[in-house]
Every structure is written in structure tokens, then in C-alpha cells.
Design an enzyme around this catalytic site. Structure first.
Site, short mmCIF file in Angstrom:
data_model
loop_
_atom_site.label_atom_id
_atom_site.label_comp_id
_atom_site.label_asym_id
_atom_site.label_seq_id
_atom_site.Cartn_x
_atom_site.Cartn_y
_atom_site.Cartn_z
N ASP A 1 48.83 -8.41 21.53
CA ASP A 1 48.35 -7.13 21.01
C ASP A 1 47.04 -6.74 21.72
O ASP A 1 46.15 -7.59 21.91
CB ASP A 1 48.10 -7.35 19.50
CG ASP A 1 47.92 -6.09 18.71
OD1 ASP A 1 48.43 -5.04 19.15
OD2 ASP A 1 47.30 -6.15 17.63
N HIS A 2 46.92 -5.48 22.12
CA HIS A 2 45.65 -4.92 22.63
C HIS A 2 44.97 -5.74 23.72
O HIS A 2 43.77 -6.04 23.60
CB HIS A 2 44.64 -4.73 21.49
CG HIS A 2 44.98 -3.60 20.59
ND1 HIS A 2 44.84 -2.29 20.95
CD2 HIS A 2 45.47 -3.60 19.33
CE1 HIS A 2 45.24 -1.52 19.95
NE2 HIS A 2 45.64 -2.30 18.95
N HIS B 1 42.70 1.31 12.56
CA HIS B 1 42.79 -0.14 12.35
C HIS B 1 41.88 -0.57 11.20
O HIS B 1 40.76 -0.06 11.07
CB HIS B 1 42.35 -0.89 13.60
CG HIS B 1 43.34 -0.82 14.73
ND1 HIS B 1 43.07 -0.17 15.90
CD2 HIS B 1 44.58 -1.33 14.87
CE1 HIS B 1 44.10 -0.28 16.72
NE2 HIS B 1 45.05 -0.97 16.12
N GLY C 1 47.47 0.27 12.92
CA GLY C 1 46.71 0.51 11.69
C GLY C 1 47.62 0.71 10.50
O GLY C 1 47.34 1.52 9.60
N VAL D 1 51.20 -4.24 11.21
CA VAL D 1 50.44 -4.53 10.00
C VAL D 1 49.64 -5.81 10.23
O VAL D 1 50.21 -6.85 10.58
CB VAL D 1 51.36 -4.74 8.77
CG1 VAL D 1 50.53 -5.04 7.51
CG2 VAL D 1 52.25 -3.52 8.54
P1 13P Z 1 45.91 -3.03 10.58
O1 13P Z 1 45.14 -4.30 10.72
O2 13P Z 1 45.05 -1.89 10.21
O3 13P Z 1 47.10 -3.17 9.72
O4 13P Z 1 46.45 -2.69 12.07
C1 13P Z 1 47.16 -3.65 12.79
C2 13P Z 1 47.34 -3.21 14.19
O5 13P Z 1 47.60 -2.07 14.47
C3 13P Z 1 47.18 -4.23 15.24
O6 13P Z 1 47.20 -3.68 16.51
#
Ligand code: 13P
Length: 283
Positions: free
Chosen positions: A81-82, A179, A208, A230
Site C-alpha cells: 500500500d502507498h 485516511h 479511507g 479499510v
Molecule cells: P482507513 O485507515 O481510513 O480505513 O484507510 C485505509 C486505506 O485507505 C489504506 O490505504
């Protein structure tokens, strides 16, 4: 079966559902998240930040997700992720992650295109799917805060051009979600999502997800959201449960007595979400 995101989102597209992608923060919570998918009978994506991957170890994460997927007949993806650096992405792919996200959303458009394209060229021959982001999603992630006033929503024409130029498999869109939004809930910009969906032909991703009202899920899924992230909701509930138990348990008692209830707590949340993500009211 161990899958990439292109494969499971093709299934989601055919069945008008969305794939839940859940952030794990430690090895303890991981089997419970996967077990939820087995119980509900849907594919699942597990995602880690670069920091969590470094902490647990990439190849350990790959082994756990792969062996659960194969032994328990669950369609499971392991997604980074990211990530913002090519080296972090290469490390995950080389260790066996089946999917990665390159987040060049804070770069100028052309630089985001060029860097994303380079990732796609490394990932695709290795059967690894690539998610990218256009626009900025507000909130806090791994301690970095983006004020809502700085968040830029995704422009549909830019999104179309970006997908064509890069060849990405999925696009994360900025439609008003943030997020780390736990207590309050956001207003998703559904008209904007519809416009993006009408011109972009890859699966779209919501980040998010904790801050999205469950009553909004069908609206998002019916307009092209095929991956739904999530993280915070699981993290907060796991921490709260474990914190309470650790504070009242004698130090010579096995720590599994504190950790198992925390795992069970988040398994229930994931099962609940996966049930909603099937979008059964829209058949
Ligand atoms: P939340 O932590 O707000 O649920 O978002 C998760 C997310 O988008 C991780 O990239």
C-alpha cells in the site's frame, strides 16, 4: 489460490461487488483477517505499508498469505500500500507480493505518469498488478497528515489520460474520502465518481474506507469501486481490546489470552464488511 488484484477485481466487475482490502499491522491479526474471507466465501486483499513489510519481513508475509490461500481455498492477494520509491516496490515484488501501489499523487502529472509507467513495466512481466493514485486523499497515514483543504479531487479527463499512458490495473480516486477518519464520516462525491467511471475503464479504488458510511457502499460499488480499503477501524478495535486486556492480565500469563480476543474482534468486523461488499441487494 494466491491471486493478484487484476484477477480478483475482474471477478468483482463481473459480479458487481467490491474486493475488501484490509491493512494488517502485525502477524497476529493476519490469519483472522484471512479467516473472515474463508467464512464469507469472497476473495480478499491483504495490504501492508512499507513500514509493516519491513517490520514483519516481506517473505514471511508472502508465506503466510500464500499458504493460507492454498490450504484454505481462499482467493487472496498480498498488496503493498502507498509505496513511493521504486526500490521499496521492487523489494516487495521480488519477495513475492502479488500486487503493489505506486503513490505518485503528490508529483506533477507528467512525473507521476513516467514513474508509474516504469513500475508497470517491472511488475507486469512478473504477473504483479499495479494500483496508482491521481488526486490527493486527505487524512493521516503513517503519521503524515494532509489537510482537507490541500486535498485535490481527481479530474476525470486527467484520470482517463493517466490510465491510457501508464497501463495501470487499478486507479485510486480522490472523491472526498480521508485516511484515518474514524468517528466522523465523510461525504463521498458520487457525481464525480460517476464521471470518472464513465471515462476510465480500469477498476477504481476507495481509500479511507473507515470514514465511509456503510449506507454509501452500494452507491460506490454500483459506480465502479472494485477495491475498498479499510485500515483504521481494524487497528483501533484491535488496539483497544488488546490494551484493556494487557493492562489487567498478570505478566506470567500467556499473551495469547490478550491477543486472541483482539483478533476475534477484528475478524467480526472484516466478516461484516465483506458481507456488505458482496452488494447482494444489487443483483
Ligand atoms: P482507513 O485507515 O481510513 O480505513 O484507510 C485505509 C486505506 O485507505 C489504506 O490505504
Amino acid at each position: 489460490m494466491y491471486r493478484n488484484l487484476k484477477e480478483v477485481t475482474e471477478f468483482a466487475e463481473k459480479t458487481n461487488m467490491t474486493i475488501g482490502s484490509f491493512n494488517t499491522h502485525n502477524l497476529e491479526m493476519l490469519p483472522s483477517i484471512l479467516r473472515a474471507a474463508k467464512n464469507v466465501g469472497t476473495p480478499i486483499s491483504i495490504q501492508t505499508s512499507v513500514g509493516t513489510a519491513e517490520y514483519i519481513g516481506h517473505s514471511i508475509l508472502v508465506s503466510v498469505v500464500k499458504s493460507f490461500a492454498n490450504n484454505e481455498m481462499v482467493e487472496a492477494v498480498l498488496h503493498l500500500d502507498h509505496a513511493k520509491d521504486f526500490d521499496d516496490i521492487k523489494k516487495a515484488i521480488d519477495a513475492g507480493y502479488s500486487s503493489v501501489m505506486f503513490d505518485g499523487s503528490d508529483l506533477p502529472f507528467k512525473e507521476n505518469v513516467l514513474k508509474t509507467k516504469a513500475i508497470v513495466e517491472y511488475a507486469h512481466p512478473r504477473n504483479v498488478s499495479v494500483e496508482a493514485e491521481l488526486g490527493t486523499i486527505g487524512g493521516t497515514e503513517e503519521g503524515i497528515t494532509i489537510e482537507s483543504s490541500e486535498a485535490v479531487l481527481t479530474d476525470p479527463e486527467d484520470a482517463k489520460k493517466f490510465v491510457e499512458l501508464t497501463g495501470v490495473d487499478l486507479l485510486a480516486v480522490a472523491i472526498g474520502t480521508n485516511h484515518g477518519q474514524y468517528k466522523s464520516k465523510t461525504n463521498c462525491n458520487i457525481p464525480l465518481l460517476k464521471r470518472i467511471h464513465s471515462v476510465v475503464d480500469v477498476p477504481l479504488v476507495v481509500h479511507g474506507g473507515t470514514g465511509v458510511r456503510e449506507s454509501e457502499y452500494p452507491n460506490l460499488i454500483n459506480n465502479g469501486i472494485r477495491k475498498f480499503n479499510v485500515g483504521t477501524e481494524l487497528l483501533i478495535n484491535w488496539n483497544e481490546e488488546a490494551k484493556n486486556l494487557f493492562s489487567e492480565t498478570p505478566v506470567d500469563r500467556s499473551l495469547r489470552h490478550n491477543v486472541i480476543p483482539a483478533n476475534e474482534e477484528i475478524q467480526q468486523i472484516v466478516e461484516h464488511k465483506l458481507n456488505l461488499f458482496r452488494n447482494l441487494d444489487n443483483m
